[in-house]
Scaffold this active site. Sequence first.
Site, short mmCIF file in Angstrom:
data_model
loop_
_atom_site.label_atom_id
_atom_site.label_comp_id
_atom_site.label_asym_id
_atom_site.label_seq_id
_atom_site.Cartn_x
_atom_site.Cartn_y
_atom_site.Cartn_z
N GLY A 49 0.84 -1.20 0.00
CA GLY A 49 0.00 0.00 0.00
C GLY A 49 0.87 1.25 0.00
O GLY A 49 0.51 2.27 0.59
N ASN B 277 1.82 -2.01 5.40
CA ASN B 277 1.03 -0.79 5.59
C ASN B 277 -0.37 -0.90 4.99
O ASN B 277 -1.28 -0.19 5.42
CB ASN B 277 1.80 0.39 4.97
CG ASN B 277 0.91 1.58 4.73
OD1 ASN B 277 0.61 2.35 5.64
ND2 ASN B 277 0.43 1.74 3.50
N SER C 275 -2.97 0.23 14.58
CA SER C 275 -3.78 1.43 14.83
C SER C 275 -4.09 1.50 16.32
O SER C 275 -4.17 0.46 16.99
CB SER C 275 -5.09 1.33 14.05
OG SER C 275 -6.01 2.29 14.51
N ILE D 290 -4.71 10.25 11.35
CA ILE D 290 -3.76 10.83 10.42
C ILE D 290 -4.53 11.32 9.19
O ILE D 290 -5.45 10.63 8.72
CB ILE D 290 -2.70 9.78 9.99
CG1 ILE D 290 -2.09 9.06 11.23
CG2 ILE D 290 -1.62 10.40 9.12
CD1 ILE D 290 -1.35 9.92 12.20
N ARG E 86 0.08 5.57 -1.78
CA ARG E 86 -0.64 6.78 -1.37
C ARG E 86 -0.75 6.85 0.15
O ARG E 86 -0.42 5.90 0.85
CB ARG E 86 -2.01 6.84 -2.04
CG ARG E 86 -2.96 5.72 -1.69
CD ARG E 86 -4.39 6.09 -2.11
NE ARG E 86 -5.32 5.61 -1.11
CZ ARG E 86 -6.28 4.73 -1.35
NH1 ARG E 86 -6.44 4.25 -2.56
NH2 ARG E 86 -7.09 4.34 -0.37
N ALA F 131 -10.36 -5.55 15.61
CA ALA F 131 -9.93 -6.95 15.77
C ALA F 131 -8.71 -7.23 14.90
O ALA F 131 -7.74 -7.86 15.35
CB ALA F 131 -11.08 -7.89 15.39
N TYR G 218 -12.15 -3.82 12.17
CA TYR G 218 -10.85 -3.14 12.05
C TYR G 218 -10.06 -3.25 13.36
O TYR G 218 -8.86 -3.54 13.36
CB TYR G 218 -11.11 -1.69 11.67
CG TYR G 218 -9.90 -0.83 11.41
CD1 TYR G 218 -9.16 -0.96 10.24
CD2 TYR G 218 -9.52 0.16 12.32
CE1 TYR G 218 -8.07 -0.15 9.98
CE2 TYR G 218 -8.44 0.99 12.07
CZ TYR G 218 -7.71 0.83 10.89
OH TYR G 218 -6.62 1.65 10.65
N VAL H 95 -2.81 -7.84 -1.28
CA VAL H 95 -2.04 -8.44 -0.18
C VAL H 95 -2.78 -9.62 0.48
O VAL H 95 -2.15 -10.47 1.11
CB VAL H 95 -1.67 -7.39 0.91
CG1 VAL H 95 -0.74 -6.33 0.37
CG2 VAL H 95 -2.90 -6.78 1.56
P1 NAI Z 1 -5.26 4.89 2.49
O1 NAI Z 1 -6.63 4.35 2.25
O2 NAI Z 1 -4.90 6.23 2.00
O3 NAI Z 1 -4.17 3.86 1.96
C1 NAI Z 1 -4.28 2.49 2.12
C2 NAI Z 1 -3.33 1.83 1.17
O4 NAI Z 1 -3.50 0.41 1.23
C3 NAI Z 1 -3.58 2.24 -0.27
O5 NAI Z 1 -2.35 2.45 -0.93
C4 NAI Z 1 -4.29 1.03 -0.85
O6 NAI Z 1 -4.09 0.85 -2.24
C5 NAI Z 1 -3.65 -0.09 -0.07
N1 NAI Z 1 -4.47 -1.29 -0.06
C6 NAI Z 1 -5.74 -1.41 0.40
N2 NAI Z 1 -6.16 -2.67 0.21
C7 NAI Z 1 -5.14 -3.35 -0.37
C8 NAI Z 1 -4.95 -4.69 -0.82
N3 NAI Z 1 -5.93 -5.59 -0.70
N4 NAI Z 1 -3.77 -5.03 -1.36
C9 NAI Z 1 -2.78 -4.12 -1.51
N5 NAI Z 1 -2.89 -2.84 -1.10
C10 NAI Z 1 -4.06 -2.47 -0.56
O7 NAI Z 1 -5.08 4.78 4.05
P2 NAI Z 1 -3.94 5.31 5.02
O8 NAI Z 1 -4.61 6.22 5.98
O9 NAI Z 1 -2.76 5.76 4.30
O10 NAI Z 1 -3.63 3.95 5.82
C11 NAI Z 1 -2.41 3.26 5.76
C12 NAI Z 1 -2.34 2.29 6.93
O11 NAI Z 1 -2.37 3.05 8.14
C13 NAI Z 1 -3.51 1.32 7.01
O12 NAI Z 1 -3.06 0.07 7.43
C14 NAI Z 1 -4.40 1.94 8.05
O13 NAI Z 1 -5.22 0.98 8.67
C15 NAI Z 1 -3.38 2.53 8.98
N6 NAI Z 1 -3.88 3.58 9.84
C16 NAI Z 1 -4.35 4.77 9.32
C17 NAI Z 1 -4.82 5.74 10.18
C18 NAI Z 1 -5.31 7.05 9.69
O14 NAI Z 1 -5.77 7.84 10.52
N7 NAI Z 1 -5.24 7.38 8.42
C19 NAI Z 1 -4.86 5.53 11.63
C20 NAI Z 1 -4.37 4.27 12.05
C21 NAI Z 1 -3.89 3.34 11.18
#
Ligand code: NAI
Length: 244
Positions: A11, A90, A142, A188, A14, A157, A155, A64
């Site tokens: 991921g 990620n 998280s 974030i 972005r 869990a 989420y 993934v």
């Molecule tokens: P986002 O939605 O901007 O990015 C998520 C990324 O994961 C994207 O690049 C997407 O293409 C990729 N992705 C999703 N499903 C996928 C799959 N099946 N296979 C491959 N790639 C996949 O979200 P963000 O905010 O950048 O989140 C990144 C990580 O941080 C995540 O694990 C999220 O749970 C975690 N997180 C985010 C928080 C926030 O406040 N934004 C808070 C706590 C954790």
Amino acid sequence: MLKGKTALITGGARGIGAAITAALAAQGANVAVIYTGSQEKAEALCAQCAQDHGVQAQAYQCDVADFAAAKAVVAQVKKDFGAVDVLVNNAGITQDGLLAMMKEESFDRVLDVDLKGAFNFIRHCTPLFLRQKGGAIVNITSVSGMIGNPGQANYSAAKAGLIGLTKAVAKELAPKGITCNAVAPGFIATDMTRDLAGQDNALLAAIPLGRMGQPQEVAQAVAFLATAPYITGEVLRVDGGIAM
Ligand code: NAI
């Protein structure tokens, strides 16, 4: 400190993942970016990393949650880069909803991407780490996985499971010189939290530092843990104090 090393970031095209990719490339790491949908973004980011930091950077499409596809992409990265030294799990999704109405598919898909996705990449990178006698794994969990969050049973869990996975892997692989840590972001500013941003709601008011975090602030913690040889099994909150 990561000069000549290869980092694989799931991921990584972005949001927080893109910031992690850029931060590791800035430290000299070659970067393999795993993406699902955003091919253009992934390729543009790779071109930027190569131009700015003179590193090798390549994008790979992979879901993934797919064990076999993860195996194939890790093998391809090894072929293209010669090694994988740092793995950042990620990739993550949310499918929020109240438990009383949550669909089975929503529970399963979030667990499959957020938890099993990390297992898949750890599973397939570990043989490489063992052969190299070293490696660093950083899992993005998280605060929802630490303290729970209403509307996020699936989420929370998955992310709590990721903390258990991190600690078990850390203990199992420590004798081999491989570290495994987690970073636990709070709120974030990314696409995932778009609906919360700018809202003057109770949630934002509950953050002791009084604001949402930036992806770069999470990336900084990831880069630190990826280069910290004597830290393993740690869960580092980057949350403005919300889960203390
Ligand atoms: P986002 O939605 O901007 O990015 C998520 C990324 O994961 C994207 O690049 C997407 O293409 C990729 N992705 C999703 N499903 C996928 C799959 N099946 N296979 C491959 N790639 C996949 O979200 P963000 O905010 O950048 O989140 C990144 C990580 O941080 C995540 O694990 C999220 O749970 C975690 N997180 C985010 C928080 C926030 O406040 N934004 C808070 C706590 C954790």
